[in-house]
Structure formats: structure tokens, C-alpha cells
Design a protein around this motif. Sequence first.
Motif, PDB file in Angstrom:
ATOM      1  N   PHE A  53       0.860  -1.203   0.006  1.00 30.78           N
ATOM      2  CA  PHE A  53       0.100  -0.116   0.181  1.00 30.78           C
ATOM      3  C   PHE A  53       0.856   1.274  -0.032  1.00 30.78           C
ATOM      4  O   PHE A  53       0.686   2.028  -0.808  1.00 30.78           O
ATOM      5  N   TYR A  54       1.823   1.282   0.929  1.00 33.57           N
ATOM      6  CA  TYR A  54       2.853   2.286   1.108  1.00 33.57           C
ATOM      7  C   TYR A  54       3.495   2.819  -0.524  1.00 33.57           C
ATOM      8  O   TYR A  54       3.655   3.784  -0.679  1.00 33.57           O
ATOM      9  N   ALA A  55       4.126   1.753  -0.842  1.00 30.83           N
ATOM     10  CA  ALA A  55       4.945   1.960  -2.134  1.00 30.83           C
ATOM     11  C   ALA A  55       3.951   2.132  -3.258  1.00 30.83           C
ATOM     12  O   ALA A  55       4.064   3.108  -3.947  1.00 30.83           O
ATOM     13  N   ALA A  56       2.832   2.064  -3.413  1.00 31.69           N
ATOM     14  CA  ALA A  56       1.747   2.156  -4.393  1.00 31.69           C
ATOM     15  C   ALA A  56       1.032   3.400  -4.326  1.00 31.69           C
ATOM     16  O   ALA A  56       1.004   4.205  -5.486  1.00 31.69           O
ATOM     17  N   ALA A  57       0.918   3.856  -2.861  1.00 32.26           N
ATOM     18  CA  ALA A  57       0.485   5.513  -2.719  1.00 32.26           C
ATOM     19  C   ALA A  57       1.556   6.298  -3.141  1.00 32.26           C
ATOM     20  O   ALA A  57       1.345   7.368  -3.418  1.00 32.26           O
ATOM     21  N   LEU A  58       2.706   6.203  -2.679  1.00 33.07           N
ATOM     22  CA  LEU A  58       4.022   7.056  -3.053  1.00 33.07           C
ATOM     23  C   LEU A  58       3.909   7.029  -4.731  1.00 33.07           C
ATOM     24  O   LEU A  58       4.037   8.245  -5.231  1.00 33.07           O
ATOM     25  N   GLY A  82       1.503   9.289  -6.220  1.00 30.64           N
ATOM     26  CA  GLY A  82       1.689  10.929  -5.917  1.00 30.64           C
ATOM     27  C   GLY A  82       1.421  11.164  -4.573  1.00 30.64           C
ATOM     28  O   GLY A  82       1.404  12.345  -4.196  1.00 30.64           O
ATOM     29  N   GLY A  83       1.255  10.238  -3.536  1.00 30.04           N
ATOM     30  CA  GLY A  83       0.890  10.286  -2.243  1.00 30.04           C
ATOM     31  C   GLY A  83       2.239  11.111  -1.438  1.00 30.04           C
ATOM     32  O   GLY A  83       3.274  10.687  -1.920  1.00 30.04           O
ATOM     33  N   ILE A  84       2.028  11.562  -0.319  1.00 31.90           N
ATOM     34  CA  ILE A  84       2.974  12.022   0.342  1.00 31.90           C
ATOM     35  C   ILE A  84       3.427  11.495   1.608  1.00 31.90           C
ATOM     36  O   ILE A  84       2.338  11.077   2.478  1.00 31.90           O
ATOM     37  N   ASP A  85       4.710  11.054   2.067  1.00 28.24           N
ATOM     38  CA  ASP A  85       4.735  10.140   3.041  1.00 28.24           C
ATOM     39  C   ASP A  85       4.383  10.905   4.324  1.00 28.24           C
ATOM     40  O   ASP A  85       4.878  11.740   4.506  1.00 28.24           O
ATOM     41  N   ASN A  86       3.686  10.015   5.264  1.00 26.64           N
ATOM     42  CA  ASN A  86       3.543  10.655   6.568  1.00 26.64           C
ATOM     43  C   ASN A  86       3.765   9.574   7.596  1.00 26.64           C
ATOM     44  O   ASN A  86       2.972   9.651   8.685  1.00 26.64           O
ATOM     45  N   GLY A  87       4.404   8.587   7.337  1.00 27.69           N
ATOM     46  CA  GLY A  87       4.700   7.748   8.229  1.00 27.69           C
ATOM     47  C   GLY A  87       5.204   6.579   7.611  1.00 27.69           C
ATOM     48  O   GLY A  87       3.989   5.656   7.174  1.00 27.69           O
ATOM     49  N   ALA A  88       6.160   5.854   7.377  1.00 31.50           N
ATOM     50  CA  ALA A  88       6.674   4.639   6.758  1.00 31.50           C
ATOM     51  C   ALA A  88       6.047   3.387   7.402  1.00 31.50           C
ATOM     52  O   ALA A  88       6.014   3.640   8.787  1.00 31.50           O
ATOM     53  N   PRO A  89       6.079   2.417   6.817  1.00 30.14           N
ATOM     54  CA  PRO A  89       5.631   1.142   7.358  1.00 30.14           C
ATOM     55  C   PRO A  89       6.406   0.962   8.566  1.00 30.14           C
ATOM     56  O   PRO A  89       7.638   0.959   8.378  1.00 30.14           O
ATOM     57  N   GLY A  90       5.593   0.405   9.609  1.00 28.28           N
ATOM     58  CA  GLY A  90       6.470   0.011  10.810  1.00 28.28           C
ATOM     59  C   GLY A  90       5.379  -0.013  12.066  1.00 28.28           C
ATOM     60  O   GLY A  90       4.329   0.070  12.081  1.00 28.28           O
ATOM     61  N   PHE A 142       1.378   5.460   6.965  1.00 29.06           N
ATOM     62  CA  PHE A 142       0.682   6.639   6.676  1.00 29.06           C
ATOM     63  C   PHE A 142       1.143   7.323   5.156  1.00 29.06           C
ATOM     64  O   PHE A 142       2.071   7.727   5.107  1.00 29.06           O
ATOM     65  N   ILE A 143       0.025   7.924   4.548  1.00 32.24           N
ATOM     66  CA  ILE A 143       0.245   8.661   3.421  1.00 32.24           C
ATOM     67  C   ILE A 143      -0.739   9.808   3.542  1.00 32.24           C
ATOM     68  O   ILE A 143      -1.984   9.663   3.806  1.00 32.24           O
ATOM     69  N   LEU A 144      -0.362  11.086   3.110  1.00 30.97           N
ATOM     70  CA  LEU A 144      -1.402  12.110   2.809  1.00 30.97           C
ATOM     71  C   LEU A 144      -1.742  11.929   1.340  1.00 30.97           C
ATOM     72  O   LEU A 144      -0.894  11.882   0.432  1.00 30.97           O
ATOM     73  N   ASP A 145      -3.013  11.892   1.172  1.00 28.48           N
ATOM     74  CA  ASP A 145      -3.611  11.978  -0.254  1.00 28.48           C
ATOM     75  C   ASP A 145      -3.491  13.233  -0.975  1.00 28.48           C
ATOM     76  O   ASP A 145      -2.941  14.183  -0.360  1.00 28.48           O
TER      77      ASP A 145
END
Length: 134
Positions: free
Chosen positions: A83-88, A91-99, A112-115
Motif C-alpha cells: 500500500f505504502y509503495a503504491a500510494a507513493l 503521488g501520495g506524500i509520506d506521512n509515516g513509513a511502514p512500521g 501513513f500517506i497524505l492523499d
Amino acid sequence: MLDHVSLPVSDFEKSKAFYVAALAPLGVSIQYEEGVDATGTTPFVGFGNEAGPAFWLGGHMKADQHMSHVAFKAKDRPTVDAFYAAALAAGGIDNGAPGIRGHYGEHYYAAFILDPDGINIEAVCHLPPDAGAS
């Protein structure tokens, strides 16, 4: 599909009292609450049942912060990573990497990603890393 939803409210105490009363007949009550002293920004409260909180309210945040938040359930940790990779990539903005987010739970693994509108979206898995492994 959904794990939890968070909404901003204009009058935190008034909204909290409203939802306490309105959701009681549905068997929904406050499961978690934190004040400004703990968050540093805004009070928030999580409503739910024996499965835990799924509907969250937060007071107004600073003008450059968003409180609207949607968390999607992921079947496992690799799905959160995907999800994180696809959202980035979309065009999404990182708001917290997987962990692990230990303050939310021992096995709370999320990203977390900002849309495009700045809304905080999340993918979360509540299972331990070896769940489902053979």
C-alpha cells in the motif's frame, strides 16, 4: 475494508457528549481518550465496542494539519508495505513509513500517506509478523 475513521469537530466536548448519547443504543461507547496534554495538538476520543475503537473524533487542529483520517485493514504486513509503495508511486506524500506503532498496540503495523488533498490515509495490520506463516 475499513479499520477506523477519524473526523474533526468544531466543539470537542459538545460532539463527544452527543456521540456518547447517540451511540449508546448501538452498544458503542468510549474505548480510548487522550487530551491535549498527551497529544500536544488536539484532544481525541475513540468510540467502539468489545472489538475496540473504530470511530474517532478530534478537536480542531492547527490550520496546516488535517484531522480527517481513514484507515484501511490490511491482511498482513507485506500488504501494508505494498500500500505504502503504491500510494507513493501514485503521488501520495509520506506521512509515516511502514512500521510498528507500539503506542497503538503491540502488533499495530501501519503506514501513513497524505492523499492529494492532504487527508491522512493509513493501511494497518493488527497481526503479529508470523501470523499465517506455516
